[in-house]
Design a protein around this motif. Sequence first.
Motif, mmCIF file in Angstrom:
data_model
loop_
_atom_site.group_PDB
_atom_site.id
_atom_site.type_symbol
_atom_site.label_atom_id
_atom_site.label_comp_id
_atom_site.label_asym_id
_atom_site.label_seq_id
_atom_site.Cartn_x
_atom_site.Cartn_y
_atom_site.Cartn_z
ATOM 1 N N MET A 1 0.916 -1.185 0.042
ATOM 2 C CA MET A 1 0.014 -0.127 0.106
ATOM 3 C C MET A 1 0.909 1.135 -0.051
ATOM 4 S SD MET A 1 -2.987 0.947 2.963
ATOM 5 C CE MET A 1 -4.272 -0.021 2.326
ATOM 6 N N PHE A 2 0.506 2.210 -1.001
ATOM 7 C CA PHE A 2 1.495 3.326 -1.084
ATOM 8 C C PHE A 2 0.827 4.457 -0.620
ATOM 9 C CE2 PHE A 2 3.082 0.661 -4.205
ATOM 10 C CZ PHE A 2 4.369 0.395 -4.234
ATOM 11 N N ASP A 3 1.385 5.450 -0.076
ATOM 12 C CA ASP A 3 0.584 6.736 0.234
ATOM 13 C C ASP A 3 1.791 7.731 0.011
ATOM 14 O OD1 ASP A 3 -2.176 7.535 1.775
ATOM 15 O OD2 ASP A 3 -0.676 9.129 1.849
ATOM 16 N N SER B 1 -6.769 13.350 8.491
ATOM 17 C CA SER B 1 -6.694 14.688 8.079
ATOM 18 C C SER B 1 -7.987 15.248 7.818
ATOM 19 C CB SER B 1 -5.638 14.708 6.901
ATOM 20 O OG SER B 1 -6.181 14.188 5.673
ATOM 21 N N GLY B 2 -9.020 14.556 7.998
ATOM 22 C CA GLY B 2 -10.306 15.065 7.457
ATOM 23 C C GLY B 2 -11.279 15.208 8.566
ATOM 24 N N VAL B 3 -11.593 14.003 9.299
ATOM 25 C CA VAL B 3 -12.302 13.714 10.344
ATOM 26 C C VAL B 3 -12.109 14.603 11.351
ATOM 27 C CG1 VAL B 3 -13.062 12.312 12.247
ATOM 28 C CG2 VAL B 3 -12.903 11.365 9.768
ATOM 29 N N ASN C 1 5.206 8.038 2.210
ATOM 30 C CA ASN C 1 6.174 9.021 1.573
ATOM 31 C C ASN C 1 6.809 8.571 -0.065
ATOM 32 O OD1 ASN C 1 7.559 11.296 2.109
ATOM 33 N ND2 ASN C 1 9.636 10.233 2.659
ATOM 34 N N ILE C 2 5.891 8.007 -0.472
ATOM 35 C CA ILE C 2 5.609 7.648 -1.786
ATOM 36 C C ILE C 2 4.683 8.153 -2.614
ATOM 37 C CG2 ILE C 2 6.313 5.749 -3.756
ATOM 38 C CD1 ILE C 2 8.818 6.108 -1.940
ATOM 39 N N GLU C 3 4.798 9.203 -3.811
ATOM 40 C CA GLU C 3 3.739 9.478 -4.173
ATOM 41 C C GLU C 3 3.698 9.096 -5.728
ATOM 42 O OE1 GLU C 3 3.235 13.940 -4.330
ATOM 43 O OE2 GLU C 3 1.900 13.898 -5.872
ATOM 44 N N ALA D 1 -6.850 3.967 -4.956
ATOM 45 C CA ALA D 1 -7.667 4.513 -3.842
ATOM 46 C C ALA D 1 -7.138 5.647 -3.466
ATOM 47 C CB ALA D 1 -7.227 3.353 -2.576
ATOM 48 N N HIS D 2 -6.719 6.700 -4.319
ATOM 49 C CA HIS D 2 -6.172 7.981 -3.799
ATOM 50 C C HIS D 2 -7.127 9.170 -3.523
ATOM 51 C CE1 HIS D 2 -6.290 7.795 -8.290
ATOM 52 N NE2 HIS D 2 -6.564 9.328 -8.174
ATOM 53 N N GLY D 3 -8.304 8.775 -3.324
ATOM 54 C CA GLY D 3 -9.275 9.682 -2.759
ATOM 55 C C GLY D 3 -9.733 10.825 -3.822
ATOM 56 N N GLY E 1 -13.445 3.682 -3.364
ATOM 57 C CA GLY E 1 -13.589 4.605 -2.410
ATOM 58 C C GLY E 1 -13.863 6.311 -3.442
ATOM 59 N N TRP E 2 -13.612 7.165 -2.779
ATOM 60 C CA TRP E 2 -13.824 8.676 -3.420
ATOM 61 C C TRP E 2 -13.336 8.782 -4.822
ATOM 62 C CZ3 TRP E 2 -14.242 13.401 0.610
ATOM 63 C CH2 TRP E 2 -15.135 12.849 1.326
ATOM 64 N N ILE E 3 -12.251 8.194 -5.054
ATOM 65 C CA ILE E 3 -12.081 8.256 -6.660
ATOM 66 C C ILE E 3 -12.805 7.488 -7.703
ATOM 67 C CG2 ILE E 3 -10.017 6.581 -6.610
ATOM 68 C CD1 ILE E 3 -9.728 10.123 -8.216
HETATM 69 C C1 LIG Z 1 -13.604 17.115 6.129
HETATM 70 C C2 LIG Z 1 -13.964 15.505 6.116
HETATM 71 C C3 LIG Z 1 -14.554 14.996 7.500
HETATM 72 C C4 LIG Z 1 -15.143 13.760 7.398
HETATM 73 N N1 LIG Z 1 -15.643 13.440 8.570
HETATM 74 C C5 LIG Z 1 -16.181 12.098 8.510
HETATM 75 C C6 LIG Z 1 -16.808 11.505 9.733
HETATM 76 O O1 LIG Z 1 -16.645 12.201 10.852
HETATM 77 N N2 LIG Z 1 -17.224 10.355 9.436
HETATM 78 C C7 LIG Z 1 -17.157 9.485 8.448
HETATM 79 O O2 LIG Z 1 -17.700 8.355 8.552
HETATM 80 N N3 LIG Z 1 -16.669 9.930 7.189
HETATM 81 C C8 LIG Z 1 -16.185 11.206 7.235
HETATM 82 N N4 LIG Z 1 -15.742 11.715 6.115
HETATM 83 C C9 LIG Z 1 -15.702 10.846 5.030
HETATM 84 C C10 LIG Z 1 -14.607 10.102 4.889
HETATM 85 O O3 LIG Z 1 -13.190 10.522 5.482
HETATM 86 C C11 LIG Z 1 -14.429 9.426 3.348
HETATM 87 O O4 LIG Z 1 -15.572 8.449 3.295
HETATM 88 C C12 LIG Z 1 -13.073 8.543 3.477
HETATM 89 O O5 LIG Z 1 -12.125 8.809 3.815
HETATM 90 C C13 LIG Z 1 -12.858 8.214 2.031
HETATM 91 O O6 LIG Z 1 -11.985 7.145 1.602
HETATM 92 P P1 LIG Z 1 -10.755 7.027 0.507
HETATM 93 O O7 LIG Z 1 -9.967 5.976 0.862
HETATM 94 O O8 LIG Z 1 -11.559 6.916 -0.728
HETATM 95 O O9 LIG Z 1 -10.118 8.481 0.415
HETATM 96 P P2 LIG Z 1 -8.819 9.188 1.525
HETATM 97 O O10 LIG Z 1 -9.220 9.101 2.783
HETATM 98 O O11 LIG Z 1 -8.877 10.776 1.076
HETATM 99 O O12 LIG Z 1 -7.665 8.596 1.372
HETATM 100 C C14 LIG Z 1 -6.904 8.671 0.014
HETATM 101 C C15 LIG Z 1 -5.398 8.794 0.363
HETATM 102 O O13 LIG Z 1 -4.684 8.496 -0.736
HETATM 103 C C16 LIG Z 1 -3.360 9.130 -0.698
HETATM 104 N N5 LIG Z 1 -2.994 9.531 -1.835
HETATM 105 C C17 LIG Z 1 -3.711 10.626 -2.812
HETATM 106 N N6 LIG Z 1 -2.724 10.674 -3.909
HETATM 107 C C18 LIG Z 1 -1.706 9.959 -3.938
HETATM 108 C C19 LIG Z 1 -0.828 9.567 -4.908
HETATM 109 N N7 LIG Z 1 -0.806 9.910 -5.966
HETATM 110 N N8 LIG Z 1 0.105 8.551 -4.422
HETATM 111 C C20 LIG Z 1 0.069 7.932 -3.027
HETATM 112 N N9 LIG Z 1 -0.807 8.394 -2.392
HETATM 113 C C21 LIG Z 1 -1.824 9.149 -2.655
HETATM 114 C C22 LIG Z 1 -3.611 10.366 0.239
HETATM 115 O O14 LIG Z 1 -2.731 10.768 1.107
HETATM 116 C C23 LIG Z 1 -4.681 9.605 1.301
HETATM 117 O O15 LIG Z 1 -4.082 9.111 2.179
HETATM 118 C C24 LIG Z 1 -14.949 13.041 6.161
HETATM 119 C C25 LIG Z 1 -14.504 13.486 5.012
HETATM 120 C C26 LIG Z 1 -14.239 14.887 4.997
HETATM 121 C C27 LIG Z 1 -13.623 15.572 3.649
#
Ligand SMILES: Cc1cc2nc3c(=O)[nH]c(=O)nc-3n(C[C@H](O)[C@H](O)[C@H](O)COP(=O)(O)OP(=O)(O)OC[C@H]3O[C@@H](n4cnc5c(N)ncnc54)[C@H](O)[C@@H]3O)c2cc1C
Length: 453
Positions: free
Chosen positions: A32-34, A45-47, A75-77, A97-99, A360-362
Motif C-alpha cells: 500500500m503506497f501513500d 486529516s479530515g475527520v 512517503n511515495i507519491e 484508492a487515492h481519494g 473509494g472516493w476516486i
Molecule cells: C472533512 C471531512 C470530514 C469527514 N468526516 C467524517 C466523519 O466524521 N465520519 C465518517 O464516517 N466519514 C467522514 N468523512 C468521509 C470519509 O473521510 C471518507 O469516506 C473516506 O476518507 C474516503 O476514503 P478514501 O480512501 O477514498 O480517500 P482518502 O481518505 O482521502 O484517502 C486517500 C489517500 O490517498 C493518498 N494519496 C493521494 N494521492 C496519492 C498518490 N498520488 N500517491 C500515493 N498516495 C496518494 C492520500 O494521501 C490519502 O492518504 C469526512 C470527509 C471529509 C472530507
Amino acid sequence: MTSRIAIVGSGPSGFFAAEALLKSNLRLQVHMFDRLPTPFGLVRSGVAPDHASIKGVSRVFDRIAEDSAFEFCGNIEIGKDISLNELRRTYSAVVLAHGAAADSKLGIPGECLPQVFSAGQFVGWYNGHPDFSDLRPDFNTENAVIFGHGNVAIDIARMLLGDPQKFRKTDIAEHALDSLRGSKIKTVHLVGRRGPLQASFTTAELRELLLKMEDMRVEIDAAALHLSSSEADELSKPANAVAKRNIDLMREVADNSHQAAASKLLLISFFESPLEIRGSTKVEAVSLARNVIVNTPQGKRAIPTDERREISAGLVLTSIGFRGRALPGAPFDRLTGRIPNQNGRVQLGDGSTAPLYAVGWIKRGANGVIGTNRADAAETVACMLSDYTERKWLEPDLVNRGKHALPPKSTSFHDWQLINQAEISAGLAVERPRVKFTTIADMLDVLPQRQAR
Ligand SMILES: Cc1cc2nc3c(=O)[nH]c(=O)nc-3n(C[C@H](O)[C@H](O)[C@H](O)COP(=O)(O)OP(=O)(O)OC[C@H]3O[C@@H](n4cnc5c(N)ncnc54)[C@H](O)[C@@H]3O)c2cc1C
C-alpha cells in the motif's frame, strides 16, 4: 506462485480493499503506497478532531496492517516518485484508492482573495496535514461565512464557534489550537444555495451543532422552513426521512431562544448563492443573490433572482464538495472528478501491464461515510477475484522479473508506529492526546535510520 497487488492510497477505501484481498484464498502480497509518511487518509486529516471515536477506526486498519502479507510504503507519491505505468509493469494488479482531495470551486470573482479558504485547505490545516501547515487563517475578525450545507461545513462551524479550551483535549494541530485561542469570531453565517429539503447534513451532526454547543445562539431562516404543500408531500416520502428529521430539528431550534445571552451566533440561511467575494487586500464582504428552486430535466436547480444582500466578513470558507485529481497514466473524467469504472474495474491489462481498479472516493465521488468504503471495496475486490480466475492479472513471473526497489525515502508501517508514538509522547508532556507533526521533515526526523544519516 504469489501475486503482488499495489494499492495507491492508505485511506479507508485502500485499507478495506486490502482487508478483502487478504481474506481471499489467494497467495498475495499487498503493498500500500501513500504520498505521506502517515497512513489513514481523511481519518487522520479530515475527520474533525473532536470526533475521536470516529478516528478510532484506525485500530481496525492497524489490525489489517499486522498481516505478514501487508506492507505499507509511505512517503511515495505515485505519479511522481513511481509512475503508475511502472506499477502496472511490476504488480499483478493495481488498485487506485487515492481519494478526492481537490475542492470544488465557486467560480466567482474574489475567490482567490486572502482569507478565502476551501474546506480542504482549512480542514487540512486544523488537522495538521503537511500540505496546509502554512495556511495562516486570520481570526482577527468578528464575522465568518461558510458556503455549503453539508457535514464538512458543520465541522468547520463547530471549530470556529467552539470553545478552544475543549479542543485541547483533541488531536487538533497545535498551530490551530494557538490561533483559535485568540479568535475574535462571534458570528458564523452558514449559507446554502438550495433549501432545507436539499441540505445534505446528517441529523446527528446537525443536532450536535444546534443543541450541544455552549455559549452559542442559533438563528435559522424561519421562512425557509415553511414548506409549500408540494414540498411537504415530498418531505413525507421515505427517501426524505433524514431531511424530515433535520427540518423538525431546525423548526424546534428556530422557535427556541433559550441561549439569548450567548456571546456567539450561528446564522443558517437557505436559497442564497454567492455572486462575488469583495475586498481590497483581503476579504471584506460577500455579495449574495436570492435563489428560487426550479425543476429542470437534470433535477432541481437553484436559479438566482435579482434580490441581493451583502454580509461583511473577514474570513470565508467554501465547503461545496470535493473532486478527485487526475493521476498520470489513469483515465479520468474531468466532469465528475472521478475515474471512469464499471463496479471498480477501470482497465484490463494488455498482457504486459497489470489491470487497474478503483475504490473509494476516486471511484464513486466524494460521498458516503467511512463505512461506505467497505462495501464499495468489496465490490471492486469481487471484480478483481473474478478477473484473477480468468487469468487477467499480470503473470507473477513477469511481475517478479520487473520487480523494482522502493525509493530509499519510503517509510514502513513500523516507521509510522514510531511517528505515532512520538506524537503521543509529545502529547503526554502537555496533557493532550497527541501533538501532531505538521511537516514531513519533522515526521521523518523521529525515525532512527534518518537520524543516523
Ligand atoms: C472533512 C471531512 C470530514 C469527514 N468526516 C467524517 C466523519 O466524521 N465520519 C465518517 O464516517 N466519514 C467522514 N468523512 C468521509 C470519509 O473521510 C471518507 O469516506 C473516506 O476518507 C474516503 O476514503 P478514501 O480512501 O477514498 O480517500 P482518502 O481518505 O482521502 O484517502 C486517500 C489517500 O490517498 C493518498 N494519496 C493521494 N494521492 C496519492 C498518490 N498520488 N500517491 C500515493 N498516495 C496518494 C492520500 O494521501 C490519502 O492518504 C469526512 C470527509 C471529509 C472530507
